[in-house]
Design an enzyme around this catalytic site. Structure first.
Site, PDB file in Angstrom:
ATOM      1  N   GLY A   1      48.591  40.001  65.341  1.00 46.14           N
ATOM      2  CA  GLY A   1      48.981  38.614  65.580  1.00 46.14           C
ATOM      3  C   GLY A   1      49.393  37.921  64.304  1.00 46.14           C
ATOM      4  O   GLY A   1      50.488  37.419  64.188  1.00 46.14           O
TER       5      GLY A   1
ATOM      6  N   GLY B   1      37.414  33.683  62.288  1.00 39.69           N
ATOM      7  CA  GLY B   1      36.889  34.413  63.441  1.00 39.69           C
ATOM      8  C   GLY B   1      35.587  35.154  63.185  1.00 39.69           C
ATOM      9  O   GLY B   1      34.644  35.068  63.966  1.00 39.69           O
TER      10      GLY B   1
ATOM     11  N   ILE C   1      29.185  40.421  53.671  1.00 42.40           N
ATOM     12  CA  ILE C   1      30.157  41.312  54.309  1.00 42.40           C
ATOM     13  C   ILE C   1      29.465  41.965  55.514  1.00 42.40           C
ATOM     14  O   ILE C   1      28.519  42.738  55.371  1.00 42.40           O
ATOM     15  CB  ILE C   1      30.657  42.362  53.303  1.00 42.40           C
ATOM     16  CG1 ILE C   1      31.379  41.658  52.154  1.00 42.40           C
ATOM     17  CG2 ILE C   1      31.584  43.363  53.988  1.00 42.40           C
ATOM     18  CD1 ILE C   1      32.527  40.751  52.576  1.00 42.40           C
ATOM     19  N   LEU C   2      29.923  41.600  56.687  1.00 44.93           N
ATOM     20  CA  LEU C   2      29.228  42.031  57.905  1.00 44.93           C
ATOM     21  C   LEU C   2      29.412  43.520  58.156  1.00 44.93           C
ATOM     22  O   LEU C   2      28.525  44.181  58.703  1.00 44.93           O
ATOM     23  CB  LEU C   2      29.742  41.225  59.106  1.00 44.93           C
ATOM     24  CG  LEU C   2      29.576  39.702  58.959  1.00 44.93           C
ATOM     25  CD1 LEU C   2      30.209  38.966  60.143  1.00 44.93           C
ATOM     26  CD2 LEU C   2      28.101  39.325  58.813  1.00 44.93           C
ATOM     27  N   ASN C   3      30.597  44.027  57.791  1.00 49.48           N
ATOM     28  CA  ASN C   3      30.856  45.457  57.930  1.00 49.48           C
ATOM     29  C   ASN C   3      31.823  45.851  56.816  1.00 49.48           C
ATOM     30  O   ASN C   3      32.992  45.517  56.861  1.00 49.48           O
ATOM     31  CB  ASN C   3      31.481  45.750  59.310  1.00 49.48           C
ATOM     32  CG  ASN C   3      31.756  47.227  59.518  1.00 49.48           C
ATOM     33  OD1 ASN C   3      32.043  47.967  58.591  1.00 49.48           O
ATOM     34  ND2 ASN C   3      31.665  47.661  60.771  1.00 49.48           N
TER      35      ASN C   3
ATOM     36  N   THR D   1      35.257  47.670  57.945  1.00 49.95           N
ATOM     37  CA  THR D   1      36.327  46.875  58.570  1.00 49.95           C
ATOM     38  C   THR D   1      36.775  45.749  57.641  1.00 49.95           C
ATOM     39  O   THR D   1      37.946  45.385  57.630  1.00 49.95           O
ATOM     40  CB  THR D   1      35.866  46.296  59.923  1.00 49.95           C
ATOM     41  OG1 THR D   1      34.655  45.568  59.729  1.00 49.95           O
ATOM     42  CG2 THR D   1      35.633  47.404  60.930  1.00 49.95           C
TER      43      THR D   1
ATOM     44  N   LYS E   1      31.491  34.570  55.351  1.00 47.85           N
ATOM     45  CA  LYS E   1      32.654  33.682  55.294  1.00 47.85           C
ATOM     46  C   LYS E   1      33.895  34.470  55.716  1.00 47.85           C
ATOM     47  O   LYS E   1      33.795  35.599  56.173  1.00 47.85           O
ATOM     48  CB  LYS E   1      32.807  33.098  53.878  1.00 47.85           C
ATOM     49  CG  LYS E   1      31.727  32.054  53.579  1.00 47.85           C
ATOM     50  CD  LYS E   1      31.983  31.240  52.327  1.00 47.85           C
ATOM     51  CE  LYS E   1      31.795  32.034  51.081  1.00 47.85           C
ATOM     52  NZ  LYS E   1      31.540  31.163  49.898  1.00 47.85           N
TER      53      LYS E   1
ATOM     54  N   GLU F   1      42.120  36.638  55.239  1.00 47.07           N
ATOM     55  CA  GLU F   1      43.285  35.979  54.660  1.00 47.07           C
ATOM     56  C   GLU F   1      43.189  35.859  53.150  1.00 47.07           C
ATOM     57  O   GLU F   1      44.203  35.752  52.466  1.00 47.07           O
ATOM     58  CB  GLU F   1      43.481  34.605  55.326  1.00 47.07           C
ATOM     59  CG  GLU F   1      43.785  34.767  56.813  1.00 47.07           C
ATOM     60  CD  GLU F   1      44.155  33.472  57.525  1.00 47.07           C
ATOM     61  OE1 GLU F   1      43.815  32.396  56.998  1.00 47.07           O
ATOM     62  OE2 GLU F   1      44.765  33.564  58.593  1.00 47.07           O
TER      63      GLU F   1
END
Lengths: 175, 316, 735
Positions: free
Chosen positions: C244, C514, C619-621, C624, C691, C695
Site C-alpha cells: 500500500g 500501525g 522492537i516487537l519482532n 519483521t 514506536k 517509515e
C-alpha cells in the site's frame, strides 16, 4: 457489429494434472490460471511483463505468464506456485523464504519463488548472465549473480537481501 | 484487445500463405512485445499466426564459417550457445543485458529485431503518435524526450529502437533471411533492415506484408575484443539510455554500433575508421548528424565517455 | 483502556514471545500462493462478472458527449456505468477528486466509465469502444510556474502552515556562515505490486466488498458516503493487501465502480485497476520545491534555521508537509518554517510512505551536509553539535526518548565512517568513484486509538479479531505475539483475523502508527480477557500469573482451556490516549550511512552498501522490523536515483505511467543492507513501549545517497532523482 470472440480448446499439464479448457483465444496463460483454473497463487502485478509477479515455470523454464496466450501452450507442462508446495508441505524454497523473511506483503512472492527455483536450474545448466565475468566459465552462485538473475522480479516492499539469503541457502544445499 | 482468429502454422509456406490471405494478420512467436501492445490495442491483428511450431529453432554453422540462427531461437538459448559465447561474445553480452531472465526465455531472435519503440507517447493511446496513428502528430516532440533519439529523427517521429541484440547484430554485420508470400526468399543486410522514420514512422522495416523472418545469419567470426556496454538508470531490467557495442582488434581498428540513440542500431563507416584515432574522433563521426533535444543532449557526452571507457577496456 | 500515564512493568516486559525474531505466521500462506488477495476471491460469491475501467483522456475539462452504443453492443457486455447513469454520488471525506468523473474532468485517467462483461477479455475489448468527446480547459501542471501563486494551506497533520521562533531573518543575516539553497523532489508513485482491486456484491440493500485497503473503517465510511447508503449496510473485507505505502489509505475508484457495476449488472463484479492507469488515476506523493536557509557560528552551532516548501494539489487538496521534521530535528534559537500550496490539475497528491518527512529529509539532510562542509566539520559531528532534547519550538516539551546522537555514533562506527575522505572525489576503485554519505533519520510517532476483540475457547485457543490490516508490515505476527505474551500461550495457540469491518475498529495501517497502536489495542483487550478469566476462577486478576497455558495463583493452577470452558470467554477493549503526546514529543530516530560507486565514465550510480542505526522504541519482532527498515531504505534508494513521475506540462499527466518507465529498484540495485536497532523502550508511547518503524527507514536515505554521490564525485545535485544526466558534464575527467 463487433466480432464475437474466437473460442479454442486447450489442454495443459498444470502441476502434474491434465487440465482441459475452452477459452477465448485472447486469454493469457495468467488469466487462464487465475480466472479459469482458480490457481490464484500466480499474481497479476502489471499484465505487461514489467514486474515478474506472474512468473510460472513452463517446460522447465520461467516465463511471464501475462505475456503469452493460453492457447499457445497446448500440451505444455506448467508449474505454478501451487505445484511447488503447500502450507503443510513447503518446497525448500518456500520454507527458506519463510525463514529468511523473503517477502512482506506477499504479492510478488509466488513469482519470486517460481523464478528462483527455475533460475537455479539455469545456473546449473551453465547459462551465463549479464554479470558473469567470463562467458565461457561455469557461473558461480555469488550474491551478485543471484541479484542480476532475479532482477525480473520486482518486490516493492523490497525484501531483496532476504530473498537472496533464502535462495543462497537453498542453492547451498543443492550444490 | 480486439478479437482475432488464431491458427498454428504447420509449415513456413502455410504461415506466409495465411498471413497473405487475411488482411491485418500477424505472426506471433514469443509474444512478449506483441501481446503487451495488443492489450493496449496499439496492435490489433485480425489474425494471429502462431509460428512456434516451425523448425526455426536451431543454430547451425554456415558453409562460410558463420552461424545461421533460426528466427525462433530464444534469446536465452542464443546468449548461452557455446559458439556464440566463444566467437560472438558481443551478441551474448547484448542479449544478456536486455530484459529479464523470464523474458529472454520467451523472446525470439526475430521478435527481438521487430520489437517496437518504448516511447511513452506511443504506449498511451490517448496521445497523438504518428507511429501508432499515422498523421495524428508526435507528442514526444516538445514533451518528455529524455530517452528519445538524437540521430536519424524526423519531424514525424523521434522514437528509438529499444533492442540491445540488434546493436550487436549490426556490429557483427548480420543478415536477415526471410520468406515471402510468393515463396521467394531474400537476404537483407541488417544495415538496410530498418527504415528511417521520415514521414512514415509506422513502417519500421523493409519487410513486406506477410514476409516472415526465418533466420539471422552471422558471417564468420571477426575475433577481437568484443564489449557491449549498456548505460541505464537502474542496474538491470531496464532499457538503455545509450549502449555501445564495439569490436576492437589488437591493432586498434574495429567497429562500433550504438543503441538507444536512433530508430535503429547506429553505425557509421567513418566512425569505424576513426576508432584508430580514439573515442573522441569516433564519437564525432557517430554523432555528426545528431539533433538532440534539451532533455536528451546528455547522450552526446555520455556516448563519447562510454566509448572511451569501452576502448580503454578493450585495450587494457 | 486509557493510556495517560507512562507504562510501568507489565506482562509484555517478559519478552518471552514479544521481541523474538519469530517468522511470520502468514508465511506459509504467502509463500504457497494461498493467501487470498482481493481480486482472487472466487470462493466468496458466485457468478462474478468483470469490470474494466476507462480513464479520462484529458487532464481538465468536461465530457462533451459520451457514446456507449458500440460498447453496449459488444459481446458479453452486461452494463456500463458512467457518471450520467450512476445516480447521485457523494464524495468520500478523504477524497479530493471524485472517483467517477463526468461531466467535469478533474485529472488525467480519472475514471469516466466502467464496462462490465461476462469475461475480462470482453470487458477490456468493449472498454475501448466507449467513445468520449471532451472539451478541454486550461489547467495548471507546472509547480515551478505555479509557485508564486501558491497560497497558505490550512493546518494539517503536521500542524500549522507557518511557525516561527525568535527572529530568523535577523539571526540569519548576522550568521557568520550561511547556506541558502533550493532543492526539488519530484512526484513519486507508490507502485505497490498489487493493483487496487475489489469484488463487490449486493444482497438487497447490503453491500459487501472484498478489497485491498489499509484503513477498513475509513473505506467503509467513505464508501457509504459516496454511494449515499447507510454505513451499517456496508461491509469491507481486506485480509491480505499486496502493498500500500499510503496508496491504499483511501477509498479509490475500484471500490466505487465495482459497487456501481454490481448494482447495474445485478450480479457481483470484480474490478482491478490496470497498471498503466494507476499513476494518474490514484494518488501520488506530490513534488516539492524547498528552500532551506541555515545560519551558523564558525564553530558549527546553528543560530538560524529556515525551511520553506511549495507543493501543489487539486483544488481542496493539501500540501506535502515537507517542513515537519525541521520543526523538531535540530536546535536553533531562531527558526521559521512555511508551507505553501499551489493549485495543480494533476492527479490527487496524497500520503506516500512517510508523507512530509520523506520529502523534507531529502532536502534538509543535503543542506546539513552542505553546511557541515562550509564549516569544515564532519557531517556526523555537525549533527551531534546541534542536537536538542526538547521540542525546539516548544522547549517545555521534552522528547519521550531521543537517541539521535547514539544512532549517529553507533552507525558511524559500524559502517567504518572513519575511512571516508572528507575531500570529494578522492576514493577510486578501478573506474568507480566511491563515496560515503550520512543523513539523520527522523519520523514522528503517532498515537491513535485502536480496538480488538479476543475470544478464548475451550481448546485453549485464543482468536484475535480487529479491523487492523497487514500490508506486509507483519501485523498478523506481532498481534499474535502480543496475545501470546499476554495470555501466557505459545504463539501457535493464537489465531489472528484482520481486515473486516465487522471487527472492532483499529488504528489501521499508515503513518507507521500501525504496529504500536494495534498491538496496544490488543494488549488492552487481553487485559480485559485476563480479568474475565481471573474473575471466572475467583482469582485476583492483579496477582494471577498467565504462563505456559495456565493461570496460576499461589499453588492453584488451571489451564486456560479449562477456564474458558465450553462456552468460552470473550473480551473487547481498545487503547485510547490521554495527553502524553502533548506533554512529550514522540519521535523515532536513526542514522543512515550509504556507500555509492559512481562510474567515472557514465555517471551511473550504484549503491554498494548501506546501514541504518535506529532508535524507535521496543522492537516487537526484530525479523519483521528489520524487513520494514530495509524495504524503506530501498524505496529511499529509488527516490534518490530513479523515481520520478514525469509531468507532461503541456497536457498535464504523468507520462511514465507503468513499471517499465517508472523505475523502482530491482534486485541488482540493492546490495548488502545492515540494520542496527538500539536497545530502547519508550514507556511514554504505549503499554507496548514500542514506536513506529516502517517509515523511519525511508526518511533521510535519499539524502545520504545524494551526499555519498557528492563525496564520490564532487558534484552536488539538489534536484532529485540524481540521474546520470545531472552528473555527466561535471564529473572529474578520468582520461
Amino acid at each position: 457489429m463487433p466480432d464475437q470472440p474466437t473460442m479454442s480448446d486447450v489442454s495443459m499439464l498444470v502441476n502434474g494434472e491434465t487440465r482441459k479448457l475452452r477459452l477465448d483465444v485472447r486469454t493469457t496463460l495468467l488469466d487462464a490460471l487465475r480466472e479459469h483454473l482458480h490457481l490464484t497463487g500466480t499474481k497479476k502485478g502489471c499484465d505487461h511483463g514489467q514486474c515478474g509477479a506472474c512468473t510460472v515455470i513452463v517446460a522447465g523454464r520461467r516465463i511471464n505468464s501475462c505475456l503469452t496466450l493460453a492457447v499457445m501452450h497446448e500440451g505444455d507442462s506448467v508449474t505454478t506456485i501451487e505445484g511447488l508446495g503447500t502450507p503443510e508441505n513447503l518446497h525448500p524454497m518456500q520454507a527458506a523464504f519463510v525463514k529468511h523473511d523473503g517477502y512482506q506483503c506477499g504479492y510478488c512472492t509466488p513469482g519470486q519463488i517460481c523464478s528462483a527455483v527455475a533460475m537455479l536450474d539455469e545456473i546449473k545448466a551453465g547459462t551465463p548472465s549479464h554479470v558473469s565475468a567470463d562467458l565461457m566459465a561455469q557461473p558461480q552462485l555469488t550474491a551478485m549473480e543471484l541479484r542480476e538473475r532475479m532482477s525480473g522480479n520486482i518486490c516493492r516492499c523490497a525484501a531483496y537481501p532476504n530473498i537472496i539469503d533464502a535462495i543462497s541457502e537453498v542453492a547451498g544445499r543443492k550444490t | 484487445m480486439k478479437s482475432f482468429a488464431y491458427e498454428r502454422a504447420a509449415s513456413p509456406a502455410e504461415a506466409v500463405a495465411a498471413a497473405t490471405r487475411a488482411e491485418g494478420a500477424k505472426f506471433i512467436a514469443g509474444g512478449t512485445n506483441l501481446l503487451d501492445l495488443m492489450k493496449l490495442e496499439i496492435e490489433a491483428p485480425t489474425h494471429l499466426i502462431d509460428v512456434n511450431g516451425l523448425a526455426f529453432d536451431k543454430i547451425e554453422a554456415t558453409p562460410d564459417g558463420g552461424l545461421r540462427i533460426g528466427a525462433l531461437v530464444r534469446n536465452t538459448d542464443l546468449a548461452a550457445d557455446e559458439r556464440v559465447r566463444r566467437d560472438y561474445p558481443l551478441l551474448s553480452r547484448a542479449l544478456l543485458a536486455g530484459a529479464s531472465g523470464q523474458l529472454r526465455n520467451k523472446a525470439t531472435t526475430a521478435g527481438n529485431l521487430l520489437q517496437r519503440t518504448r516511447c511513452p507517447y506511443f504506449y498511451d493511446t490517448n496521445q497523438p503518435c504518428n507511429k501508432r496513428q499515422p498523421g495524428s502528430g508526435c507528442s514526444a516532440i516538445g514533451g518528455f524526450t529524455r530517452n528519445h533519439a538524437i540521430l536519424g529523427t524526423s519531424d514525424a517521429c523521434i522514437a528509438t529502437h529499444p533492442s540491445d541484440m540488434a546493436v550487436a547484430m549490426r556490429a557483427l554485420d548480420a543478415t536477415v533471411e526471410t520468406l515471402r508470400a510468393d515463396g521467394g526468399t531474400r537476404s537483407i543486410p541488417i544495415a538496410e533492415f530498418y527504415r528511417p522514420p521520415g514521414d512514415t514512422p509506422q513502417i519500421e522495416t523493409m519487410l513486406m506484408p506477410g514476409e516472415l523472418i526465418t533466420a539471422v545469419t552471422l558471417p564468420e567470426p571477426v575475433g577481437g575484443r568484443q564489449i557491449y556496454r549498456k548505460v541505464r538508470d537502474r542496474a538491470s531490467y531496464a532499457f538503455a539510455l545509450v549502449s555501445v557495442g564495439a569490436i576492437v582488434q589488437s591493432d586498434g581498428s574495429g567497429r562500433v554500433a550504438l543503441g538507444g540513440v536512433a530508430h535503429k542500431p547506429w553505425r557509421v563507416e567513418a566512425a569505424d575508421t576513426a576508432l584508430l584515432r580514439g573515442a573522441k574522433a569516433a564519437a564525432a563521426q557517430l554523432l555528426a548528424s545528431a539533433t538532440p533535444t534539451h532533455q536528451n543532449a546528455f547522450k552526446l557526452p555520455l556516448i563519447e565517455r562510454t566509448l572511451s571507457a569501452v576502448l580503454s577496456e578493450a585495450r587494457g | 483502556m486509557r493510556f495517560d500515564t507512562p507504562a510501568t512493568t507489565n506482562p509484555i516486559d517478559q519478552l518471552r514471545v514479544i521481541g523474538q525474531p519469530i517468522s511470520r505466521i502468514d508465511g506459509p500462506l504467502k509463500t504457497t500462493g494461498t493467501a487470498p488477495y482481493a481480486y482472487e476471491r472466487h470462493d466468496v460469491v458466485p457468478n462474478q462478472a468483470y469490470g474494466y475501467v476507462v480513464g479520462a483522456a484529458i487532464a481538465k475539462g468536461r465530457i462533451a458527449s459520451i457514446d456507449l452504443a458500440q460498447a453496449q453492443a459488444a459481446p458479453g457486455v452486461l452494463a456500463i456505468v458512467t457518471a450520467e447513469n450512476a445516480g447521485k454520488l457523494g464524495k468520500g471525506g478523504r477524497n479530493t477528486a471524485t472517483l467517477l468523473g463526468g461531466p467535469a474532468i478533474e485529472h488525467y485517467h480519472q475514471a469516466v466509465a466502467l464496462v462490465v462483461a461476462e469475461t475480462f477479455e470482453q470487458a477490456r475489448a468493449a472498454a475501448s469502444l466507449v467513445r468520449v468527446d471532451y472539451t478541454r480547459t486550461e489547467g495548471a501542471f507546472d509547480l515551478a510556474a505555479a509557485r508564486n501563486s501558491a497560497g497558505t494551506p490550512k493546518s494539517g497533520f503536521g500542524g500549522p502552515p507557518d511557525t516561527s521562533v525568535g527572529d530568523f531573518a535577523k539571526a540569519f543575516a548576522a550568521a557568520p556562515v550561511q547556506l541558502d539553497e533550493t532543492y526539488t523532489t519530484p512526484d513519486q508513485s507508490h507502485a505497490m505490486m498489487e493493483p487496487h482491486a475489489t469484488i463487490a456484491a449486493w444482497d438487497g440493500e447490503r453491500l459487501t466488498v472484498w478489497t485491498s485497503n489499509q484503513m477498513i473503517a475509513w473505506a467503509a465510511g467513505d464508501l457509504a458516503k459516496t454511494l449515499g447508503i447507510s454505513r451499517d449496510k456496508v461491509r469491507v473485507m481486506s485480509p491480505f493487501i499486496g502493498g500500500g505505502f499510503g496508496g491504499k489509505l483511501f477509498l479509490r475508484a475500484d471500490v466505487v465502480l465495482a459497487a456501481l457495476g454490481a448494482r447495474a449488472a445485478g450480479r457481483p463484479v470484480k474490478v482491478a485497476l490496470t497498471r498503466p492507469l494507476m499513476a494518474n488515476n490514484t494518488t501520488h506523493r506530490p513534488a516539492t520545491i524547498q528552500r532551506i536557509r541555515i545560519g551558523a557560528t564558525g564553530d558549527g552551532k546553528i543560530t538560524a534555521l529556515g525551511h520553506e516548501s511549495w507543493s501543489g494539489d487539486l483544488p481542496g487538496g493539501g500540501p506535502e508537509e515537507a517542513v515537519n521534521q525541521t520543526r523538531l530535528l535540530y536546535a536553533a534559537a531562531n527558526r521559521m518554517t512555511a508551507m505553501r500550496l499551489a493549485v495543480l490539475d494533476l492527479a490527487e497528491g496524497n500520503a506516500m510512505r512517510a508523507p512530509g518527512e520523506a520529502s523534507g529529509m531529502m532536502a534538509l539532510e543535503i543542506a546539513i551536509d552542505e553546511m557541515a562542509e562550509k564549516l569544515g566539520l564532519d557531517p556526523v559531528e555537525f549533527r551531534i553539535r546541534n542536537d536538542t532534547q526538547v521540542d525546539p519550538e516548544q522547549p517545555e516539551r521534552p522528547f519521550s526518548q531521543r537517541r539521535l546522537i547514539e544512532c549517529l555514533r553507533t552507525g558511524a562506527e559500524r559502517f567504518g565512517w572513519n575511512k571516508r575522505q572528507a575531500q570529494p572525489g578522492r576514493m577510486l576503485d578501478g573506474n568507480i568513484l566511491v563515496g560515503m554519505g550520512v543523513a539523520a533519520a527522523f519520523r514522528n510517532n503517532l498515537l491513535t486509538k485502536s480496538a480488538a476483540r479476543i475470544r478464548l475457547d475451550g481448546s485453549g485457543m485464543v482468536t484475535v479479531e480487529t479491523d487492523m490490516t497487514d500490508i506486509g508490515t507483519g501485523s498478523y505476527t506481532i498481534i499474535a505475539q502480543t496475545a501470546a505474551e499476554m495470555m501466557g500461550l505459545p504463539i501457535e495457540k493464537v489465531a489472528v483475523r484482520l481486515g473486516d469491518s465487522t471487527f472492532p475498529v483499529s488504528c489501521g495501517s499508515g503513518g507507521q502508527w500501525g504496529g504500536n497502536n494495534s498491538t496496544a489495542g490488543v494488549y488492552a483487550a487481553c487485559v480485559k480477557l485476563r480479568e474475565a478469566v481471573a474473575q471466572k476462577l475467583g482469582f485476583n486478576s492483579a496477582e494471577a500469573v498467565f504462563a505456559d497455558g495456565q493461570v496460576r495463583l499461589g499453588n492453584r493452577s488451571v489451564s486456560l482451556a479449562e477456564a474458558a470452558g465450553a462456552e468460552g470467554l470473550l473480551a473487547e477493549d481498545g487503547i485510547e490516549y490521554g495527553d502524553l503526546d502533548k506533554k512529550y514529543q514522540q519521535s523515532t530516530f536513526g542514522a543512515h550511512f550509504v556507500e555509492v560507486g559512481v562510474d567515472a565514465a557514465t555517471g551511473e550510480t550504484r549503491v554498494r552498501r548501506m546501514l541504518a542505526a535506529c532508535a524507535c522504541g521496543r522492537i516487537l519482532n526484530p525479523k519483521t522490523a528489520r524487513s520494514q527498515l530495509i524495504g524503506a531504505m530501498t524505496m529511499g534508494v529509488g527516490a534518490a536515483l530513479t523515481e520520478e513521475l514525469v509531468v507532461d506540462k503541456r497536457t498535464g499527466f504523468f507520462v511514465n505511467h507503468d513499471l517499465a518507465s517508472y523505475e523502482v529498484p530491482v534486485h541488482a540495485d540493492i546490495p548488502h543492507q545492515d540494520v542496527v536497532f538500539l536497545d530502547e523502550v519508550d514507556p511514554i508511547s504505549s503499554p507496548m513501549k514500542a514506536k513506529g518503524v516502517a517509515e523511519l527507514g525511508i526518511c533521510g536515505v535519499a539524502a545520504a545517497v545524494a551526499n555519498a554521490i557528492y563525496n564520490a564525485t564532487g558534484v552536488r545535485v539538489r534536484d532529485y532523482p540524481i540521474t546520470l544526466d545531472k552528473l555527466i558534464e561535471r564529473l572529474p575527467n578520468m582520461q
